[in-house]
Design a protein around this motif. Structure first.
Motif, short mmCIF file in Angstrom:
data_model
loop_
_atom_site.label_atom_id
_atom_site.label_comp_id
_atom_site.label_asym_id
_atom_site.label_seq_id
_atom_site.Cartn_x
_atom_site.Cartn_y
_atom_site.Cartn_z
N MET A 1 0.78 -1.45 0.01
CA MET A 1 0.46 0.17 0.30
C MET A 1 1.02 1.33 0.13
O MET A 1 1.58 1.34 0.29
CB MET A 1 -0.78 0.30 1.08
CG MET A 1 -2.07 1.02 1.19
SD MET A 1 -3.33 0.60 2.51
CE MET A 1 -4.22 2.05 2.48
N GLU A 2 0.41 2.37 -0.84
CA GLU A 2 1.06 3.60 -0.87
C GLU A 2 1.26 4.34 0.11
O GLU A 2 0.48 4.39 1.63
CB GLU A 2 0.65 4.07 -1.83
CG GLU A 2 1.41 4.34 -2.71
CD GLU A 2 0.90 5.18 -4.45
OE1 GLU A 2 0.71 6.60 -3.52
OE2 GLU A 2 -0.38 4.94 -4.71
N ARG A 3 2.73 4.50 0.55
CA ARG A 3 2.71 5.50 2.24
C ARG A 3 1.92 6.96 1.62
O ARG A 3 1.72 7.55 0.47
CB ARG A 3 3.73 6.40 2.18
CG ARG A 3 5.09 4.73 2.43
CD ARG A 3 4.73 4.39 4.12
NE ARG A 3 5.61 2.79 4.17
CZ ARG A 3 4.35 2.07 4.34
NH1 ARG A 3 2.96 2.10 3.96
NH2 ARG A 3 4.98 1.05 4.44
N THR A 4 1.29 7.49 3.37
CA THR A 4 0.65 8.53 2.66
C THR A 4 1.57 9.76 3.00
O THR A 4 2.01 9.42 3.83
CB THR A 4 -0.42 9.03 3.88
OG1 THR A 4 -1.44 8.02 4.13
CG2 THR A 4 -0.97 9.88 4.36
N THR A 5 1.09 10.69 2.48
CA THR A 5 1.52 12.03 2.22
C THR A 5 1.23 13.43 3.29
O THR A 5 -0.15 12.99 3.45
CB THR A 5 1.45 13.17 0.90
OG1 THR A 5 0.21 12.60 0.45
CG2 THR A 5 2.27 13.10 0.12
N ARG A 6 1.76 13.56 3.87
CA ARG A 6 1.20 14.57 4.90
C ARG A 6 2.06 15.48 5.05
O ARG A 6 3.05 16.30 4.24
CB ARG A 6 2.55 14.11 6.84
CG ARG A 6 2.05 12.94 6.48
CD ARG A 6 2.31 11.93 7.73
NE ARG A 6 2.08 10.54 7.73
CZ ARG A 6 1.20 9.86 8.30
NH1 ARG A 6 0.18 10.75 9.25
NH2 ARG A 6 0.50 8.79 8.13
N ILE A 7 1.30 16.84 4.97
CA ILE A 7 1.43 18.22 5.40
C ILE A 7 2.51 18.69 6.10
O ILE A 7 2.66 18.52 7.25
CB ILE A 7 0.28 19.14 5.22
CG1 ILE A 7 -1.30 18.41 4.43
CG2 ILE A 7 0.77 20.43 5.04
CD1 ILE A 7 -0.81 18.71 3.32
N ALA A 8 3.83 18.84 6.17
CA ALA A 8 4.25 19.74 6.41
C ALA A 8 4.73 20.39 7.40
O ALA A 8 3.43 21.21 7.29
CB ALA A 8 5.88 20.15 5.28
N PRO A 9 4.88 20.67 9.15
CA PRO A 9 4.84 21.40 10.25
C PRO A 9 4.97 22.79 9.82
O PRO A 9 4.14 23.76 9.72
CB PRO A 9 5.23 20.96 11.08
CG PRO A 9 5.64 19.85 10.77
CD PRO A 9 5.49 19.12 9.22
N GLU A 10 5.37 23.09 8.69
CA GLU A 10 5.77 24.75 8.84
C GLU A 10 4.21 25.13 7.77
O GLU A 10 4.43 26.41 7.78
CB GLU A 10 7.39 24.95 7.44
CG GLU A 10 8.58 24.08 8.30
CD GLU A 10 8.77 22.74 8.09
OE1 GLU A 10 8.92 22.31 7.00
OE2 GLU A 10 8.53 21.62 9.06
N GLU A 11 4.30 24.37 7.01
CA GLU A 11 3.53 24.90 5.93
C GLU A 11 1.95 25.40 7.08
O GLU A 11 1.12 26.71 6.47
CB GLU A 11 2.53 24.09 5.04
CG GLU A 11 3.44 22.79 4.21
CD GLU A 11 3.19 23.95 3.03
OE1 GLU A 11 2.80 25.14 2.95
OE2 GLU A 11 3.79 23.01 1.46
N ILE A 12 1.75 24.50 7.82
CA ILE A 12 0.55 24.59 9.12
C ILE A 12 0.71 26.18 9.46
O ILE A 12 0.15 26.63 9.50
CB ILE A 12 0.71 23.42 9.91
CG1 ILE A 12 -0.49 22.59 9.12
CG2 ILE A 12 -0.59 24.08 10.71
CD1 ILE A 12 -1.32 22.63 8.49
#
Ligand code: 5AD
Ligand code: SF4
Length: 469
Positions: A1-12
């Protein structure tokens, strides 16, 4: 199964900075600017709206339920059935007059409905008073979109089609101080043939267990007593994690958090509900004895056409296994009546499942064709009247079962969570049994937020009645 992309903390962090810049723009007047957030659909949408409110609060907004007083209106929409869409279009249409009176008003639409190309196109062409439209994948950059509207940009449509990502650290303003939703995963990979969810919410992706456990720990510290772990298909939790883990392991870890609270979860898919899950529910003392296990239809041909990937017997077998482990389990389910081509005889099979399982409550729906799903292309010769007649028979049978099941509580004393004041003035308070049945009761409001013994003195098909013991 593909790994999930995570939004970088800096973006938030960048989004939170934009919240502050937005606050500087909107707070010039003498009064605090207000936001109105209107939510349609499921608990997942409720949970998303709590994050929208979190962002809005960080932008300096207070909240109102009055459209006329709002500086910004956010409508979080649902696409699961036609009816939900019609209501949204009706209400958004009516906002044209509000906007005429208050030209500075920002109108935003988000959620599942707008992620469908035909709905977005209709908004673009015929609802020109709507300023911002964004799908579930773009929620994390809501501040950036609002800031853009207030500074340079005109109407904005942010509807990138994406398999989805996970964003942590978005602020949350919760609606309730006793019960909380905690999303543990997003999206769905099942593609049941009638369902729009996988198309609008993307692929299954799981939050990391440590983020979920932190959130639950904080909720318990803040006094929350009833925590529901949310996902379209919670039983496939964790498959996409760097270190894969299953939902039962997560339940055990949540159960180990100190404190007096109840754990619920939804939704489970029968094909992934395992003996291991049932055993975990049985031995985890904080996990409520209740399972929402949609079966949709009681006939194998229909189940196959629905792409449910389980048979009626497999479903019934699982229910028997669960009842053997947890005899007082409270069971609820979703059912679709009038799936294309469902015959009168096939519908009878659904009624037989109700009689065998004896659910405590049901969520029943008449099939609604959703553009882009395989079932919407199927021949559907059954008339609307016939579908309604089936639907009413289903309700009548379930009402009788619910009434009998509720009557069996009379005389018992049950430890319930008192969760608020009753809107029915004959009763003071409302409470929930561990199985989430509604109880209306007499007693003092000081009990709100506490687990209390309630003596059940009456019942009807919708709820139980009682008094603080
Ligand atoms: N028509 C009717 N009901 C539907 N559901 C999902 N899609 C449709 C549809 N196209 C129901 C299913 C699901 C619940 C959340 O909504 O029963 O479990
Ligand atoms: Fe829709 Fe089926 Fe996924 Fe539930 S499991 S969200 S019904 S596709």
């Amino acid at each position: 199964m593909e790994r999930t992309t995570r939004i970088a903390p800096e973006e938030i962090e960048h989004q939170l900075e934009l919240c502050q810049r937005t606050a500087a723009l909107t707070s010039s007047g003498p009064e605090q600017p207000l936001a109105f957030v209107d939510t349609y659909g499921c608990q997942q949408n409720e949970a998303d709206s709590e994050r929208i409110r979190g962002y809005l609060a960080a932008m300096g907004f207070g909240f109102t339920d009055d459209e006329e007083k709002a500086r910004i209106i956010v409508i979080n929409t649902c696409a699961i059935r036609e009816h939900a869409e019609q209501r949204v279009f009706g209400n958004v249409g009516a906002l044209v007059h509000v906007k005429r009176r208050h030209p500075e008003l920002l109108i935003c639409l988000c959620g599942c409905m707008v992620q469908q190309p035909h709905a977005a196109q209709k908004l673009r062409e015929s609802y020109r008073h709507v300023d911002l439209v964004f799908g579930p994948h773009a929620l994390w950059k809501f501040p950036e979109m609002v800031y853009g509207l207030l500074t340079q940009r005109g109407r904005t449509f942010e509807l990138t089609d994406s398999p989805g990502s996970i964003a942590e650290g978005i602020p949350v303003v919760r609606q309730d101080s006793i019960k909380a939703w905690v999303s543990i995963m997003y999206g769905c990979n099942n593609f049941c043939s009638y369902c729009i969810v996988p198309y609008v919410r993307g692929r299954e992706r799981s939050r990391k267990p440590e983020d979920i456990l932190d959130e639950v720990r904080r909720l318990v510290e803040d006094g929350y007593k009833d925590i529901t772990l949310l996902g379209q298909n919670v039983n496939s939790y964790g498959k996409d994690l760097e270190e894969p883990m299953d939902f039962s392991a997560l339940l055990e870890q949540v159960n180990a958090i100190p404190g007096d609270f109840l754990i619920r979860f939804m939704t489970s898919h029968p094909k992934d509900a395992t003996q291991r899950l049932f055993e975990t529910m049985a031995h985890c003392s904080k996990v409520a004895p209740v399972l929402h296990l949609p079966f949709q239809a009681g006939n194998d041909r229909v189940l196959k056409a629905m792409n449910r990937r389980h048979t009626r017997d497999e479903y019934l077998q699982k229910i028997r296994a669960l009842k053997a482990l947890i005899p007082d389990i409270v069971l609820t389910s979703d059912i679709i009546v009038g799936f294309p081509g469902e015959t009168a005889g096939e519908f009878e099979d659904t009624l037989r499942v109700l009689e065998e399982v004896r659910f405590d409550a049901l969520f029943t729906f008449i099939f609604s064709p959703r553009r882009g799903t395989p079932a919407a292309e199927l021949d559907d010769p059954t008339t609307r009247e016939e579908k309604l007649a089936r639907f009413n028979r289903l309700l009548a049978l379930q009402d009788a079962i619910s009434e009998e099941k509720h009557a069996a509580y009379i005389g018992r004393t049950v430890r319930c969570l008192v969760d608020g004041r009753s809107d029915d003035t004959r009763w003071d308070l409302t409470a929930r049994t561990p199985g989430n049945r509604l109880v209306r009761l007499t007693g003092d409001a000081s009990a709100i937020g506490q687990f209390r013994d309630v003596k059940i003195t009456g019942a009807n098909k919708w709820s139980l009645f009682g008094e603080l013991a």
